[in-house]
Design a protein around this motif. Structure first.
Motif, PDB file in Angstrom:
ATOM      1  N   ASN A   1     -11.932   7.498  17.228  1.00  0.00           N
ATOM      2  CA  ASN A   1     -10.747   8.232  17.681  1.00  0.00           C
ATOM      3  C   ASN A   1     -11.103   9.571  18.327  1.00  0.00           C
ATOM      4  O   ASN A   1     -10.414  10.020  19.235  1.00  0.00           O
ATOM      5  N   ASN A   2     -12.158  10.234  17.825  1.00  0.00           N
ATOM      6  CA  ASN A   2     -12.511  11.568  18.295  1.00  0.00           C
ATOM      7  C   ASN A   2     -14.008  11.637  18.578  1.00  0.00           C
ATOM      8  O   ASN A   2     -14.818  11.176  17.794  1.00  0.00           O
ATOM      9  N   GLU A   3     -14.343  12.257  19.690  1.00  0.00           N
ATOM     10  CA  GLU A   3     -15.749  12.388  20.062  1.00  0.00           C
ATOM     11  C   GLU A   3     -16.502  13.327  19.135  1.00  0.00           C
ATOM     12  O   GLU A   3     -17.669  13.129  18.840  1.00  0.00           O
ATOM     13  N   LEU A   4     -15.834  14.378  18.674  1.00  0.00           N
ATOM     14  CA  LEU A   4     -16.463  15.332  17.771  1.00  0.00           C
ATOM     15  C   LEU A   4     -15.461  15.784  16.735  1.00  0.00           C
ATOM     16  O   LEU A   4     -14.364  16.218  17.066  1.00  0.00           O
ATOM     17  N   ASN A   5     -15.832  15.652  15.470  1.00  0.00           N
ATOM     18  CA  ASN A   5     -15.032  16.141  14.354  1.00  0.00           C
ATOM     19  C   ASN A   5     -15.834  17.227  13.658  1.00  0.00           C
ATOM     20  O   ASN A   5     -17.002  17.014  13.337  1.00  0.00           O
ATOM     21  N   GLN A   6     -15.225  18.366  13.426  1.00  0.00           N
ATOM     22  CA  GLN A   6     -15.854  19.440  12.678  1.00  0.00           C
ATOM     23  C   GLN A   6     -14.894  19.870  11.584  1.00  0.00           C
ATOM     24  O   GLN A   6     -13.744  20.194  11.855  1.00  0.00           O
ATOM     25  N   VAL A   7     -15.406  19.894  10.345  1.00  0.00           N
ATOM     26  CA  VAL A   7     -14.594  20.254   9.198  1.00  0.00           C
ATOM     27  C   VAL A   7     -15.320  21.350   8.436  1.00  0.00           C
ATOM     28  O   VAL A   7     -16.480  21.186   8.078  1.00  0.00           O
ATOM     29  N   VAL A   8     -14.645  22.471   8.195  1.00  0.00           N
ATOM     30  CA  VAL A   8     -15.214  23.527   7.362  1.00  0.00           C
ATOM     31  C   VAL A   8     -14.977  23.133   5.909  1.00  0.00           C
ATOM     32  O   VAL A   8     -13.849  22.892   5.491  1.00  0.00           O
ATOM     33  N   LEU A   9     -16.061  23.058   5.140  1.00  0.00           N
ATOM     34  CA  LEU A   9     -15.975  22.619   3.764  1.00  0.00           C
ATOM     35  C   LEU A   9     -16.065  23.761   2.750  1.00  0.00           C
ATOM     36  O   LEU A   9     -15.551  23.660   1.647  1.00  0.00           O
ATOM     37  N   TRP A  10     -16.742  24.843   3.129  1.00  0.00           N
ATOM     38  CA  TRP A  10     -17.007  25.917   2.174  1.00  0.00           C
ATOM     39  C   TRP A  10     -17.249  27.203   2.955  1.00  0.00           C
ATOM     40  O   TRP A  10     -17.762  27.161   4.080  1.00  0.00           O
ATOM     41  N   ASP A  11     -16.876  28.339   2.381  1.00  0.00           N
ATOM     42  CA  ASP A  11     -17.184  29.615   3.004  1.00  0.00           C
ATOM     43  C   ASP A  11     -17.408  30.682   1.943  1.00  0.00           C
ATOM     44  O   ASP A  11     -17.059  30.504   0.782  1.00  0.00           O
ATOM     45  N   LYS A  12     -18.016  31.786   2.368  1.00  0.00           N
ATOM     46  CA  LYS A  12     -18.319  32.887   1.458  1.00  0.00           C
ATOM     47  C   LYS A  12     -18.529  34.143   2.291  1.00  0.00           C
ATOM     48  O   LYS A  12     -19.081  34.091   3.381  1.00  0.00           O
ATOM     49  N   ILE A  13     -18.103  35.287   1.759  1.00  0.00           N
ATOM     50  CA  ILE A  13     -18.343  36.582   2.384  1.00  0.00           C
ATOM     51  C   ILE A  13     -19.373  37.322   1.547  1.00  0.00           C
ATOM     52  O   ILE A  13     -19.226  37.429   0.331  1.00  0.00           O
ATOM     53  N   ILE A  14     -20.416  37.823   2.215  1.00  0.00           N
ATOM     54  CA  ILE A  14     -21.449  38.609   1.545  1.00  0.00           C
ATOM     55  C   ILE A  14     -21.420  40.012   2.148  1.00  0.00           C
ATOM     56  O   ILE A  14     -21.649  40.180   3.348  1.00  0.00           O
ATOM     57  N   LEU A  15     -21.125  40.991   1.319  1.00  0.00           N
ATOM     58  CA  LEU A  15     -21.100  42.376   1.762  1.00  0.00           C
ATOM     59  C   LEU A  15     -22.494  42.978   1.694  1.00  0.00           C
ATOM     60  O   LEU A  15     -23.350  42.507   0.938  1.00  0.00           O
ATOM     61  N   ARG A  16     -22.718  44.037   2.470  1.00  0.00           N
ATOM     62  CA  ARG A  16     -23.992  44.736   2.409  1.00  0.00           C
ATOM     63  C   ARG A  16     -24.171  45.287   0.988  1.00  0.00           C
ATOM     64  O   ARG A  16     -23.265  45.843   0.399  1.00  0.00           O
ATOM     65  N   GLY A  17     -25.348  45.100   0.442  1.00  0.00           N
ATOM     66  CA  GLY A  17     -25.627  45.555  -0.914  1.00  0.00           C
ATOM     67  C   GLY A  17     -25.476  44.462  -1.959  1.00  0.00           C
ATOM     68  O   GLY A  17     -25.957  44.616  -3.079  1.00  0.00           O
ATOM     69  N   GLU A  18     -24.795  43.378  -1.630  1.00  0.00           N
ATOM     70  CA  GLU A  18     -24.682  42.256  -2.561  1.00  0.00           C
ATOM     71  C   GLU A  18     -25.943  41.403  -2.488  1.00  0.00           C
ATOM     72  O   GLU A  18     -26.734  41.513  -1.553  1.00  0.00           O
ATOM     73  N   ASN A  19     -26.106  40.536  -3.464  1.00  0.00           N
ATOM     74  CA  ASN A  19     -27.246  39.626  -3.489  1.00  0.00           C
ATOM     75  C   ASN A  19     -27.101  38.607  -2.361  1.00  0.00           C
ATOM     76  O   ASN A  19     -26.151  37.827  -2.338  1.00  0.00           O
ATOM     77  N   ALA A  20     -28.039  38.622  -1.437  1.00  0.00           N
ATOM     78  CA  ALA A  20     -27.982  37.712  -0.289  1.00  0.00           C
ATOM     79  C   ALA A  20     -28.943  36.543  -0.445  1.00  0.00           C
ATOM     80  O   ALA A  20     -29.167  35.799   0.502  1.00  0.00           O
ATOM     81  N   LEU A  21     -29.502  36.363  -1.626  1.00  0.00           N
ATOM     82  CA  LEU A  21     -30.369  35.221  -1.915  1.00  0.00           C
ATOM     83  C   LEU A  21     -29.493  34.145  -2.553  1.00  0.00           C
ATOM     84  O   LEU A  21     -29.052  34.287  -3.695  1.00  0.00           O
ATOM     85  N   LEU A  22     -29.218  33.076  -1.812  1.00  0.00           N
ATOM     86  CA  LEU A  22     -28.320  32.027  -2.287  1.00  0.00           C
ATOM     87  C   LEU A  22     -29.134  30.846  -2.782  1.00  0.00           C
ATOM     88  O   LEU A  22     -30.003  30.344  -2.067  1.00  0.00           O
TER      89      LEU A  22
END
Length: 179
Positions: free
Chosen positions: A97-118
């Motif tokens: 039905n569609n040539e390209l499907n994109q679905v966002v499954l998860w998101d997160k905001i990381i502020l400066r100074g927070e732990n950026a090691l995921l």
């Protein structure tokens, strides 16, 4: 002679012009920084159900459930001009039905100074993985990719894809159990 308000206005205008030029020069200092880094993703559990979508219509559509692992170090992306990162995990696939499907499954905001090691294990998706039909059952090539938007103090808002993707397939049978 000039009044006090005219002199204050001239000083304020000059100061703001100098600050705008300095901000632009500071933005230029981070213009050529490479904000790409590697990300390792893996799917742990993948199932698909065929359920009615009451939000759009009463037709039965495929709903995918998955849990994933995600490991990346984003600490080297932060410099003086990066205020925060907006991360999002997308699934891309092709259906008849569609040539390209994109679905966002998860998101997160990381502020400066927070732990950026995921290092996430067995994470559930934050958003539903709906298909507008029956394109998920038995689909052999769904690709997970991590991307981020850099929110700067001054300058452009780049959209950066991570180095590394993960492809997986959905089962050929619908699950009847509660997920």
């Amino acid at each position: 002679m000039y009044s006090v308000l005219t002199r204050v206005n001239a000083i304020l205008t000059y100061t703001l012009s100098v600050l705008a030029c300095l901000t632009f020069l500071c933005f230029l200092s981070t213009l050529t920084v490479d904000y790409r880094t590697t990300a390792q993703m893996n799917t742990v559990k993948v199932v698909v159900k065929n359920v009615p979508d009451y939000g759009a219509s009463r037709e039965r559509n495929d709903l995918g459930y998955l849990t994933f692992d995600l490991k990346t170090d984003l600490s080297n992306l932060f410099n003086w001009n990066v205020k925060q990162l907006f991360l999002y995990l997308t699934a891309e696939y092709v259906t008849p039905n569609n040539e390209l499907n994109q679905v966002v499954l998860w998101d997160k905001i990381i502020l400066r100074g927070e732990n950026a090691l995921l290092d996430f294990k067995n994470m559930n998706t934050k958003y539903y993985f709906w298909d507008d039909g029956n394109g998920l059952k038995g689909h052999n090539n769904v690709t997970l990719s991590l991307s981020w938007n850099i929110i700067p103090n001054a300058g452009l808002l780049p959209n950066i894809p991570a180095l590394g993707q993960h492809s997986f397939k959905f089962p050929v049978e619908y699950t009847q159990t509660r997920v």
